[in-house]
Design an enzyme around this catalytic site. Structure first.
Site, PDB file in Angstrom:
ATOM      1  N   TYR A 101       5.118  16.459  13.269  1.00  0.00           N
ATOM      2  CA  TYR A 101       6.018  15.217  13.272  1.00  0.00           C
ATOM      3  C   TYR A 101       7.654  15.673  13.421  1.00  0.00           C
ATOM      4  O   TYR A 101       8.295  14.693  13.234  1.00  0.00           O
ATOM      5  CB  TYR A 101       5.723  14.429  12.055  1.00  0.00           C
ATOM      6  CG  TYR A 101       4.536  13.780  11.750  1.00  0.00           C
ATOM      7  CD1 TYR A 101       3.894  13.115  12.855  1.00  0.00           C
ATOM      8  CD2 TYR A 101       3.568  13.993  10.614  1.00  0.00           C
ATOM      9  CE1 TYR A 101       2.551  12.699  12.535  1.00  0.00           C
ATOM     10  CE2 TYR A 101       2.517  13.599  10.232  1.00  0.00           C
ATOM     11  CZ  TYR A 101       1.701  12.854  11.393  1.00  0.00           C
ATOM     12  OH  TYR A 101       0.761  12.373  11.139  1.00  0.00           O
TER      13      TYR A 101
ATOM     14  N   ARG B 178       3.261  19.156   8.812  1.00  0.00           N
ATOM     15  CA  ARG B 178       4.056  18.035   9.268  1.00  0.00           C
ATOM     16  C   ARG B 178       5.175  18.364  10.051  1.00  0.00           C
ATOM     17  O   ARG B 178       5.591  17.830  10.795  1.00  0.00           O
ATOM     18  CB  ARG B 178       4.508  17.232   7.895  1.00  0.00           C
ATOM     19  CG  ARG B 178       3.280  16.676   7.293  1.00  0.00           C
ATOM     20  CD  ARG B 178       3.813  15.799   6.134  1.00  0.00           C
ATOM     21  NE  ARG B 178       4.494  14.516   6.753  1.00  0.00           N
ATOM     22  CZ  ARG B 178       5.804  14.269   6.661  1.00  0.00           C
ATOM     23  NH1 ARG B 178       6.551  15.227   6.171  1.00  0.00           N
ATOM     24  NH2 ARG B 178       6.315  13.261   7.426  1.00  0.00           N
TER      25      ARG B 178
ATOM     26  N   CYS C 159      -0.491  32.627  13.492  1.00  0.00           N
ATOM     27  CA  CYS C 159      -0.356  33.390  14.832  1.00  0.00           C
ATOM     28  C   CYS C 159       0.205  31.893  15.856  1.00  0.00           C
ATOM     29  O   CYS C 159      -0.640  31.550  16.780  1.00  0.00           O
ATOM     30  CB  CYS C 159      -1.618  33.997  15.302  1.00  0.00           C
ATOM     31  SG  CYS C 159      -1.095  35.043  16.915  1.00  0.00           S
ATOM     32  N   GLU C 160       1.207  31.254  15.546  1.00  0.00           N
ATOM     33  CA  GLU C 160       1.918  30.403  16.246  1.00  0.00           C
ATOM     34  C   GLU C 160       3.384  30.587  15.901  1.00  0.00           C
ATOM     35  O   GLU C 160       3.854  30.420  14.950  1.00  0.00           O
ATOM     36  CB  GLU C 160       1.396  28.883  15.669  1.00  0.00           C
ATOM     37  CG  GLU C 160      -0.030  28.544  15.826  1.00  0.00           C
ATOM     38  CD  GLU C 160      -0.487  28.258  17.099  1.00  0.00           C
ATOM     39  OE1 GLU C 160       0.531  27.743  17.924  1.00  0.00           O
ATOM     40  OE2 GLU C 160      -1.722  28.174  17.529  1.00  0.00           O
TER      41      GLU C 160
ATOM     42  N   GLU D 182       0.828  -1.386   0.092  1.00  0.00           N
ATOM     43  CA  GLU D 182      -0.106   0.059   0.030  1.00  0.00           C
ATOM     44  C   GLU D 182       0.765   1.250  -0.043  1.00  0.00           C
ATOM     45  O   GLU D 182       0.788   1.911   1.187  1.00  0.00           O
ATOM     46  CB  GLU D 182      -0.882  -0.249   1.245  1.00  0.00           C
ATOM     47  CG  GLU D 182      -1.809  -1.159   1.418  1.00  0.00           C
ATOM     48  CD  GLU D 182      -2.530  -1.144   2.617  1.00  0.00           C
ATOM     49  OE1 GLU D 182      -3.530  -2.059   2.786  1.00  0.00           O
ATOM     50  OE2 GLU D 182      -2.211  -0.458   3.506  1.00  0.00           O
ATOM     51  N   PRO D 183       1.548   1.463  -1.110  1.00  0.00           N
ATOM     52  CA  PRO D 183       2.504   2.723  -1.068  1.00  0.00           C
ATOM     53  C   PRO D 183       1.334   3.914  -1.140  1.00  0.00           C
ATOM     54  O   PRO D 183       0.372   4.047  -1.868  1.00  0.00           O
ATOM     55  CB  PRO D 183       3.333   2.601  -2.122  1.00  0.00           C
ATOM     56  CG  PRO D 183       2.763   1.508  -3.163  1.00  0.00           C
ATOM     57  CD  PRO D 183       1.781   0.822  -2.153  1.00  0.00           C
ATOM     58  N   GLY D 184       1.426   5.101  -0.582  1.00  0.00           N
ATOM     59  CA  GLY D 184       0.971   6.120  -0.881  1.00  0.00           C
ATOM     60  C   GLY D 184       1.810   7.385  -0.863  1.00  0.00           C
ATOM     61  O   GLY D 184       2.072   7.960  -1.884  1.00  0.00           O
ATOM     62  N   ARG D 185       2.644   7.678   0.248  1.00  0.00           N
ATOM     63  CA  ARG D 185       3.581   8.773   0.190  1.00  0.00           C
ATOM     64  C   ARG D 185       4.745   8.452  -1.089  1.00  0.00           C
ATOM     65  O   ARG D 185       5.144   9.356  -1.684  1.00  0.00           O
ATOM     66  CB  ARG D 185       4.373   8.780   1.347  1.00  0.00           C
ATOM     67  CG  ARG D 185       5.407   9.765   1.592  1.00  0.00           C
ATOM     68  CD  ARG D 185       6.398   9.295   2.789  1.00  0.00           C
ATOM     69  NE  ARG D 185       5.660   9.064   3.844  1.00  0.00           N
ATOM     70  CZ  ARG D 185       5.295   9.947   5.049  1.00  0.00           C
ATOM     71  NH1 ARG D 185       5.570  11.200   5.108  1.00  0.00           N
ATOM     72  NH2 ARG D 185       4.909   9.423   5.884  1.00  0.00           N
TER      73      ARG D 185
ATOM     74  N   TYR E 250       0.276  14.395   2.231  1.00  0.00           N
ATOM     75  CA  TYR E 250      -0.021  14.591   3.732  1.00  0.00           C
ATOM     76  C   TYR E 250       0.215  16.131   3.871  1.00  0.00           C
ATOM     77  O   TYR E 250       0.276  16.669   5.035  1.00  0.00           O
ATOM     78  CB  TYR E 250       0.635  13.907   4.899  1.00  0.00           C
ATOM     79  CG  TYR E 250       0.414  12.363   4.784  1.00  0.00           C
ATOM     80  CD1 TYR E 250      -0.608  11.713   5.005  1.00  0.00           C
ATOM     81  CD2 TYR E 250       1.683  11.623   4.189  1.00  0.00           C
ATOM     82  CE1 TYR E 250      -0.867  10.491   5.103  1.00  0.00           C
ATOM     83  CE2 TYR E 250       1.410  10.135   3.962  1.00  0.00           C
ATOM     84  CZ  TYR E 250       0.114   9.633   4.356  1.00  0.00           C
ATOM     85  OH  TYR E 250      -0.144   8.186   4.252  1.00  0.00           O
TER      86      TYR E 250
END
Length: 497
Positions: free
Chosen positions: A374, A370, A401-402, A320-323, A431
């Site tokens: 992460y 991300r 504002c972070e 199941e490759p996605g990235r 993602y």
């Protein structure tokens, strides 16, 4: 304890981790990281044969630019490497109608992780028999959609889910339909070498049936005894962004062992083994992902050896490759707005004080969460021109504002970058758009596919009217036009004022 997302030092405790030595060429496009068609032409980055300034001027920024040749080429690489197996595109990485049609045309299968992902794939015309439905909390509505559509696999994740699915499947069988084909997802107890939030096969987490406690075997036996369900095989997934095959090989060893236990308990020989995805990609030049061909060769060898040991025929494999398909081929374009030099360390210390330039762009964590979520690492380049100015230590940040609104934590850019320049961030196809939000009411960017000099908008830019339409008070209130943050004609992006 994790450091503050804006950086490790805020109390003069020590100096921040440097970005390493400046590269010889600040504008280089490492083919290991950038899309396969990425080139510099007269100093300007071209993607799919189109200059980035033209793309930004036409479609605005932030902008996701998807290299169709790259994405479909990587899908073909997996299909070739796993010939005789099933390659499922993990659509959670990025999904839209056009992408679903490309994946269908190229003969791959597709994984959906929610009823809405499934609904989109079906609406795009994706063959239902090549769709699998994942998720740790599938609702009765989602399961009914899957059953009614006749999708290829429902990946079972809990005993509650079996309880919900059985009556729906029984109704289909009573109406003359076939039993619903399912996989049992087993949690194999493998600690993948990845971020803790994207490791999914250790015991203490929400996915699957535990192999160690016997739940996986119990679930498989129960499904076999349900006449309205057909146990097609077993499933395992150990995590994401993994750079070696050792974890997959260990998982294969344990899941094949479960195949043997199922055979001993019921006499059933299961015909499918889905080992999931999680194959890493290169976000930085030093990243070293395994090629699809190497993954396929090693997994086949392990499964064949393990099946021989337990005396079972080799099942049909699935991955199941996605990235690994969607990630490398997309670049995000931003326009620089503000540059703020910040002195690091106390003045008067030996040597010249270190200065970091905070380079603010017109997007941020709303289109790429991300880095904050992460600790993901990205690289970027000045895209609308080249420069021979000396390197400057920079941090690319968004406009939210972070303090944790960081896109690229530490890198070297030419010291003459200025407002109006374009930055291109590599490998943002997975993602980023799919996890985008409207934080601070920023709008979700469009996605433009490029191929052989042709640019096609496959996801349009969200408008303020779209957002107002969801607000019960503002539904009928006209939104500002043109929308805030869109480039004004008198100051087109990619130029300087």
């Amino acid at each position: 304890m994790r450091a503050h997302p804006a950086g490790p030092l805020h109390g003069s405790i020590a100096q921040p981790t440097p970005a390493g030595a400046p590269p010889a060429d600040l504008g280089a496009l490492d083919p290991h990281v950038w899309p396969r068609t990425a080139r510099r032409v007269d100093g300007e980055v071209h993607l799919g044969g189109r200059p980035v300034t033209e793309l930004a001027r036409t479609h605005g920024t932030p902008l996701f630019v998807l290299d169709e040749t790259d994405l479909r080429g990587r899908a073909a690489d997996f299909a070739t490497a796993f010939d005789g197996a099933d390659v499922h595109y993990a659509s959670k990485a990025f999904l839209c109608g056009q992408l679903a049609r490309w994946i269908a045309e190229d003969g791959l299968h597709l994984d959906a992780c929610s009823g809405n992902e499934l609904a989109l794939a079906l609406a795009a015309g994706f063959p239902p028999e090549r769709i699998a439905l994942h998720g740790n909390n599938k609702s009765p509505v989602e399961l009914r959609l899957a059953v009614d559509a006749g999708i290829g696999r429902v990946v079972l994740d809990s005993f509650d889910e079996i309880d919900r699915l059985v009556p729906l499947a029984a109704a289909r069988v009573a109406a003359g339909g076939a039993p619903v084909p399912v996989l049992v997802r087993s949690t194999v107890g493998i600690e993948a070498h990845t971020h803790e939030f994207i490791a999914t096969a250790h015991e203490d987490q929400k996915f699957g049936f535990s192999l160690a406690t016997g739940d996986a075997l119990t679930a498989a036996v129960r499904v076999i005894r349900e006449p309205a369900l057909r146990l097609a095989g077993l499933h395992s997934h150990i995590g994401s962004q993994i750079f070696d095959t050792a974890g997959f090989e260990a998982a294969a060893h344990r899941v094949v062992g479960l195949l043997g236990q199922v055979h001993q308990a019921t006499g059933e020989v299961l015909g499918e083994l889905n080992l999931g995805g999680g194959f890493g990609i290169a976000y930085l030049a030093e990243d070293d992902p395994v090629s699809p061909a190497d993954v396929a060769r090693r997994l086949r060898a392990v499964v064949e050896a393990e099946c021989a040991m337990v005396g079972l025929p080799v099942p049909r494999l699935a991955v199941e490759p996605g990235r690994a398909i969607a990630g490398p081929g997309t670049v995000t374009l931003y326009e620089i707005g503000t540059i703020k030099p910040v002195r690091l360390g106390a003045s008067g210390t030996p040597g010249a004080p270190l200065v970091r330039n905070y380079v603010s762009v017109d997007g941020g964590m709303s289109d790429n969460i991300r880095t904050a979520l992460y600790d993901a690492a990205y690289t970027c380049v000045l895209a609308n021109r080249v420069s021979d100015a000396p390197p400057a230590l920079c941090r690319v940040v968004g406009k939210h504002c972070e303090s944790g609104d960081v896109l690229v934590r530490d890198l070297w850019l030419p010291s003459d970058v200025q407002p109006g320049d374009l930055l291109a961030v590599a490998a943002t196809g997975a993602y980023c758009w799919s996890m985008a939000s409207n934080y601070n009411y920023l709008l979700k960017p469009p996605v433009v596919a490029v191929r052989e000099g042709v640019a096609t908008e496959i996801v349009r830019r969200q408008t303020l009217s779209d957002v107002f339409a969801l607000d019960a008070v503002l539904t009928d209130v006209p939104a500002p036009s043109p929308a805030i943050d869109q480039p004004a004609p008198e100051h087109p992006v990619g130029t300087t004022s």
